[in-house]
Design an enzyme around this catalytic site. Sequence first.
Site, PDB file in Angstrom:
ATOM      1  N   ASP A  58      25.294  -2.790 -45.368  1.00  0.00           N
ATOM      2  CA  ASP A  58      24.400  -2.211 -46.368  1.00  0.00           C
ATOM      3  C   ASP A  58      23.572  -3.338 -46.956  1.00  0.00           C
ATOM      4  O   ASP A  58      24.005  -4.502 -46.935  1.00  0.00           O
ATOM      5  CB  ASP A  58      25.201  -1.506 -47.473  1.00  0.00           C
ATOM      6  CG  ASP A  58      24.394  -0.429 -48.184  1.00  0.00           C
ATOM      7  OD1 ASP A  58      23.419  -0.785 -48.890  1.00  0.00           O
ATOM      8  OD2 ASP A  58      24.725   0.757 -48.048  1.00  0.00           O
ATOM      9  N   ASP A  85      20.081  -5.720 -43.440  1.00  0.00           N
ATOM     10  CA  ASP A  85      18.948  -4.809 -43.427  1.00  0.00           C
ATOM     11  C   ASP A  85      18.858  -4.262 -42.010  1.00  0.00           C
ATOM     12  O   ASP A  85      18.580  -5.010 -41.061  1.00  0.00           O
ATOM     13  CB  ASP A  85      17.672  -5.564 -43.802  1.00  0.00           C
ATOM     14  CG  ASP A  85      16.445  -4.661 -43.894  1.00  0.00           C
ATOM     15  OD1 ASP A  85      16.476  -3.555 -43.314  1.00  0.00           O
ATOM     16  OD2 ASP A  85      15.453  -5.061 -44.518  1.00  0.00           O
ATOM     17  N   ASN A 112      25.122   6.540 -40.592  1.00  0.00           N
ATOM     18  CA  ASN A 112      24.785   7.186 -41.856  1.00  0.00           C
ATOM     19  C   ASN A 112      23.500   6.674 -42.484  1.00  0.00           C
ATOM     20  O   ASN A 112      22.824   7.409 -43.208  1.00  0.00           O
ATOM     21  CB  ASN A 112      25.947   6.998 -42.841  1.00  0.00           C
ATOM     22  CG  ASN A 112      25.547   7.277 -44.265  1.00  0.00           C
ATOM     23  OD1 ASN A 112      25.393   8.420 -44.684  1.00  0.00           O
ATOM     24  ND2 ASN A 112      25.361   6.202 -45.050  1.00  0.00           N
ATOM     25  N   TYR A 177      10.178  10.911 -42.767  1.00  0.00           N
ATOM     26  CA  TYR A 177      11.623  11.154 -42.789  1.00  0.00           C
ATOM     27  C   TYR A 177      11.957  12.385 -41.953  1.00  0.00           C
ATOM     28  O   TYR A 177      12.935  12.400 -41.199  1.00  0.00           O
ATOM     29  CB  TYR A 177      12.071  11.346 -44.230  1.00  0.00           C
ATOM     30  CG  TYR A 177      13.552  11.574 -44.426  1.00  0.00           C
ATOM     31  CD1 TYR A 177      14.456  10.517 -44.318  1.00  0.00           C
ATOM     32  CD2 TYR A 177      14.040  12.835 -44.744  1.00  0.00           C
ATOM     33  CE1 TYR A 177      15.813  10.721 -44.515  1.00  0.00           C
ATOM     34  CE2 TYR A 177      15.391  13.056 -44.958  1.00  0.00           C
ATOM     35  CZ  TYR A 177      16.276  11.990 -44.834  1.00  0.00           C
ATOM     36  OH  TYR A 177      17.618  12.198 -45.029  1.00  0.00           O
ATOM     37  N   LYS A 181      14.543  12.411 -38.828  1.00  0.00           N
ATOM     38  CA  LYS A 181      15.771  13.209 -38.873  1.00  0.00           C
ATOM     39  C   LYS A 181      15.777  14.339 -37.857  1.00  0.00           C
ATOM     40  O   LYS A 181      16.826  14.735 -37.362  1.00  0.00           O
ATOM     41  CB  LYS A 181      16.003  13.741 -40.288  1.00  0.00           C
ATOM     42  CG  LYS A 181      16.507  12.674 -41.254  1.00  0.00           C
ATOM     43  CD  LYS A 181      17.804  12.067 -40.749  1.00  0.00           C
ATOM     44  CE  LYS A 181      18.378  11.040 -41.672  1.00  0.00           C
ATOM     45  NZ  LYS A 181      19.651  10.464 -41.168  1.00  0.00           N
ATOM     46  N   VAL A 210      22.910  16.793 -51.209  1.00  0.00           N
ATOM     47  CA  VAL A 210      24.150  16.200 -51.696  1.00  0.00           C
ATOM     48  C   VAL A 210      23.890  15.494 -53.021  1.00  0.00           C
ATOM     49  O   VAL A 210      22.950  14.695 -53.139  1.00  0.00           O
ATOM     50  CB  VAL A 210      24.731  15.209 -50.661  1.00  0.00           C
ATOM     51  CG1 VAL A 210      26.065  14.652 -51.152  1.00  0.00           C
ATOM     52  CG2 VAL A 210      24.893  15.893 -49.307  1.00  0.00           C
ATOM     53  N   THR A 212      24.417  12.868 -54.789  1.00  0.00           N
ATOM     54  CA  THR A 212      24.703  11.457 -55.004  1.00  0.00           C
ATOM     55  C   THR A 212      24.076  11.016 -56.323  1.00  0.00           C
ATOM     56  O   THR A 212      23.227  11.710 -56.900  1.00  0.00           O
ATOM     57  CB  THR A 212      24.128  10.603 -53.867  1.00  0.00           C
ATOM     58  OG1 THR A 212      22.702  10.730 -53.882  1.00  0.00           O
ATOM     59  CG2 THR A 212      24.660  11.063 -52.514  1.00  0.00           C
TER      60      THR A 212
END
Length: 270
Positions: A58, A85, A112, A177, A181, A210, A212
């Site tokens: 991460d 990265d 992920n 995005y 995806k 979700v 988060t």
Amino acid sequence: MTTFSPNPDVPAAADAARASRYAGLSGRKVFVTGGATGIGAAIVAAFARQGAQVAFVDVAAQAAETLSQQLADEGCPRPWWRAVDVKDLAALQGAIADAATAMGDFGVLVNNVASDDRHTLESVTAEYYDERMAVNQRPALFAVQAVAPGMRRLGGGSVINFGSVGWQTKNPDYPCYAIAKSAVNGLTRGLAASLGKDRIRVNTVTPGWVMTERQMRLWLDAEGEREIARNQCMPDKLLPQHVANMVLFLASDDAVMCTAQEFVVDGGWT
């Protein structure tokens, strides 16, 4: 009683104790991309609490260290982590190689990592498009490339790619995005047959909205609450642990004949 957790994205150990136990995951080597916060942190924690040996990368080094220390303090195997990265593919594959040298070959890969930064069609430049693909699309294939030889040595494995319902519900706020995806199922189905010969399973987990910390801070407002109530069949908020539970199943021996499939965890939104 709920145990205090310094990371709001990670369920407390008392809550996690209610999750299903998969005996085969104890000691299994797991690699997670984007594992320090959000859904990724819940996945790292869920595997560690199963007794798995987890490595993750991460860019958020402080969050990664906090999570790793928290899990060690709980008595879980301390996760291996490195600040990487994922746009730097050599660094990503180097981290996978170094982690495998330290821990052993990985039987599970969880792709992920992602970033759903909002943007408009008019604002997209060629450079921005390439940067979005470098975060949201390229790392998954090259991570699979890095772990596949080790999975073959182990006699099999589980690759879990992450999709999104965002493009399926026609969210207008992130075309790059959505492109990245929507390609995830292509990657999953494109690899399943060739890797399946070596008993390596490849599946997609597709989360809904979700809750988060990042989503609640940046995007959840009164209209968002109404949107959840209108679209989800289930009345409860979708949490990172709900997604992590599906990942655990797909990584486990119970999912031995599940491959080339998409598993949606969205409270019935789609």
